[in-house]
Design an enzyme around this catalytic site. Structure first.
Site, mmCIF file in Angstrom:
data_model
loop_
_atom_site.group_PDB
_atom_site.id
_atom_site.type_symbol
_atom_site.label_atom_id
_atom_site.label_comp_id
_atom_site.label_asym_id
_atom_site.label_seq_id
_atom_site.Cartn_x
_atom_site.Cartn_y
_atom_site.Cartn_z
ATOM 1 N N ASN A 9 65.643 7.575 -4.069
ATOM 2 C CA ASN A 9 64.979 8.624 -3.278
ATOM 3 C C ASN A 9 64.633 8.030 -1.919
ATOM 4 O O ASN A 9 63.677 7.276 -1.792
ATOM 5 C CB ASN A 9 63.719 9.100 -4.015
ATOM 6 N N TRP A 10 65.428 8.397 -0.917
ATOM 7 C CA TRP A 10 65.228 7.818 0.419
ATOM 8 C C TRP A 10 64.071 8.462 1.173
ATOM 9 O O TRP A 10 63.731 8.017 2.275
ATOM 10 C CB TRP A 10 66.521 7.945 1.240
ATOM 11 N N LYS A 11 63.534 9.554 0.648
ATOM 12 C CA LYS A 11 62.436 10.270 1.332
ATOM 13 C C LYS A 11 62.857 10.569 2.789
ATOM 14 O O LYS A 11 64.028 10.846 3.027
ATOM 15 C CB LYS A 11 61.143 9.464 1.220
ATOM 16 N N HIS A 96 58.177 16.495 -6.648
ATOM 17 C CA HIS A 96 57.723 15.133 -6.341
ATOM 18 C C HIS A 96 56.246 15.184 -5.957
ATOM 19 O O HIS A 96 55.797 16.153 -5.334
ATOM 20 C CB HIS A 96 58.564 14.554 -5.193
ATOM 21 N N GLU A 98 54.668 13.875 -3.650
ATOM 22 C CA GLU A 98 54.442 14.089 -2.213
ATOM 23 C C GLU A 98 54.556 15.575 -1.873
ATOM 24 O O GLU A 98 53.819 16.086 -1.031
ATOM 25 C CB GLU A 98 55.424 13.221 -1.406
ATOM 26 N N GLU A 168 56.207 9.524 -12.597
ATOM 27 C CA GLU A 168 55.809 8.739 -11.430
ATOM 28 C C GLU A 168 54.289 8.761 -11.294
ATOM 29 O O GLU A 168 53.730 9.691 -10.690
ATOM 30 C CB GLU A 168 56.435 9.322 -10.158
ATOM 31 N N GLY A 174 54.651 3.496 -3.875
ATOM 32 C CA GLY A 174 54.525 2.859 -2.557
ATOM 33 C C GLY A 174 53.362 1.890 -2.449
ATOM 34 O O GLY A 174 52.994 1.474 -1.356
ATOM 35 N N SER A 214 56.999 1.889 -7.402
ATOM 36 C CA SER A 214 57.138 0.464 -7.100
ATOM 37 C C SER A 214 58.147 -0.254 -7.992
ATOM 38 O O SER A 214 57.931 -1.404 -8.386
ATOM 39 C CB SER A 214 55.767 -0.235 -7.150
ATOM 40 N N GLY A 235 61.976 4.446 -4.739
ATOM 41 C CA GLY A 235 61.698 4.813 -3.351
ATOM 42 C C GLY A 235 62.000 3.637 -2.427
ATOM 43 O O GLY A 235 63.149 3.368 -2.084
ATOM 44 N N GLY A 236 60.969 2.898 -2.050
ATOM 45 C CA GLY A 236 61.081 1.822 -1.057
ATOM 46 C C GLY A 236 62.261 0.873 -1.280
ATOM 47 O O GLY A 236 63.025 0.596 -0.349
HETATM 48 P P1 13P Z 1 58.305 3.657 -4.411
HETATM 49 O O1 13P Z 1 59.457 3.078 -5.199
HETATM 50 O O2 13P Z 1 58.370 3.365 -2.957
HETATM 51 O O3 13P Z 1 56.989 3.317 -5.047
HETATM 52 O O4 13P Z 1 58.460 5.262 -4.516
HETATM 53 C C1 13P Z 1 58.607 5.862 -5.749
HETATM 54 C C2 13P Z 1 58.963 7.279 -5.554
HETATM 55 O O5 13P Z 1 58.160 8.088 -5.118
HETATM 56 C C3 13P Z 1 60.339 7.688 -5.892
HETATM 57 O O6 13P Z 1 60.460 9.082 -5.926
#
Ligand code: 13P
Length: 255
Positions: A9-11, A96, A98, A168, A174, A214, A235-236
């Site tokens: 997930n590149w956001k 998600h 977010e 999640e 993050g 994470s 994510g990251g």
């Molecule tokens: P991180 O891996 O940056 O914690 O993000 C997780 C995430 O929200 C994937 O959708």
């Protein structure tokens, strides 16, 4: 047997050029991975570029980060499931945290999107997870149950089996603070138990549940070794092709 599924997930990151570079490096690093399903989830603006760059790959699929539940119409700024299908998108991340926290998405809205995704033959990745406060209050199971039941209303067994759930925990996203393997497995087992109540045991056994929060190359394999953890939503660490490739490799040769 549930095939492991690892998604990036590149956001709100990555230009078209960066996306093409990423795909080139990823394919070199991965070679032919067939026992893990890999999904890249770029921003809308890079979907076409990623699909084009993946033209020669059989095993890496493309997902979107969100969509609207209507098919078309006066919804300025929105994108429909049909439009995503038009770009050869196969998966869509829905609900998600977010989107829930920053853009006011409720379980009801998520459910509308999940049903619209299935109608368009897109596979939803439905995200659930508790805040730190909810965990400290001891309400993890209550929150997960509400989110699952609310987001998955009115789905038949076939649709449920084709839905991916992403657990999640919001406090792990993050923050560098991953859930322990035991914490994650406990939540995943509860999610599967709830899916069984929503449908039946055979269906619940087929649904893949990813862990997100994470995930890094050094913790991914231990998490995915747990019996109810069927992959990762990253994510990251998914913004770097080599580190994402390491995470995918960590999902290989697991039962
Ligand atoms: P991180 O891996 O940056 O914690 O993000 C997780 C995430 O929200 C994937 O959708």
């Amino acid at each position: 047997m549930r095939k492991k599924i690892v998604a990036a997930n590149w956001k709100m990151n990555m230009t078209q050029a960066e996306s093409a570079d990423f795909v080139a490096t990823l394919l070199l690093e991965l070679g032919e991975v067939s026992d893990v399903e890999v999904v890249l989830v770029p921003p809308f603006t890079a979907l076409a570029k990623v699909t084009e760059a993946l033209a020669k790959s059989q095993n890496v699929k493309v997902g979107a980060q969100n969509m609207h539940w209507e098919r078309s119409g006066a919804f300025t700024g929105e994108i429909s499931a049909e439009m995503l299908r038009d770009l050869y998108v196969r998966y869509v991340v829905l609900g998600h945290s977010e989107r829930r926290q920053l853009f006011g998405e409720t379980d009801e809205i998520v459910n509308r999107k999940v049903r619209a995704a299935h109608e368009a033959a897109l596979r939803p990745i439905v995200c659930v997870g508790e805040t730190l406060q909810q965990r400290e209050r001891g309400s993890v199971e209550k929150i997960l149950s509400l989110q699952l039941r609310g987001s998955l209303t009115d789905l038949g067994p076939k649709e449920l089996a084709e839905t991916v759930i992403a657990y999640e925990p919001i406090w792990a996203i993050g923050t560098g603070q991953t859930a322990t393997t035991a914490q994650a497995q406990e939540a995943h087992a509860f999610i599967r138990h709830t899916l069984c109540e929503i449908s039946d045991e055979a269906t619940a056994d087929r649904i893949r549940i990813q862990y997100g929060g994470s995930v890094k190359p050094d913790n991914a394999r231990a998490l995915m070794t747990q019996p109810d953890i069927d992959g990762a939503l990253v994510g990251g660490a998914s913004l770097d092709a080599r580190s994402f490739a390491e995470i995918v490799k960590g999902a290989q040769d697991l039962p």
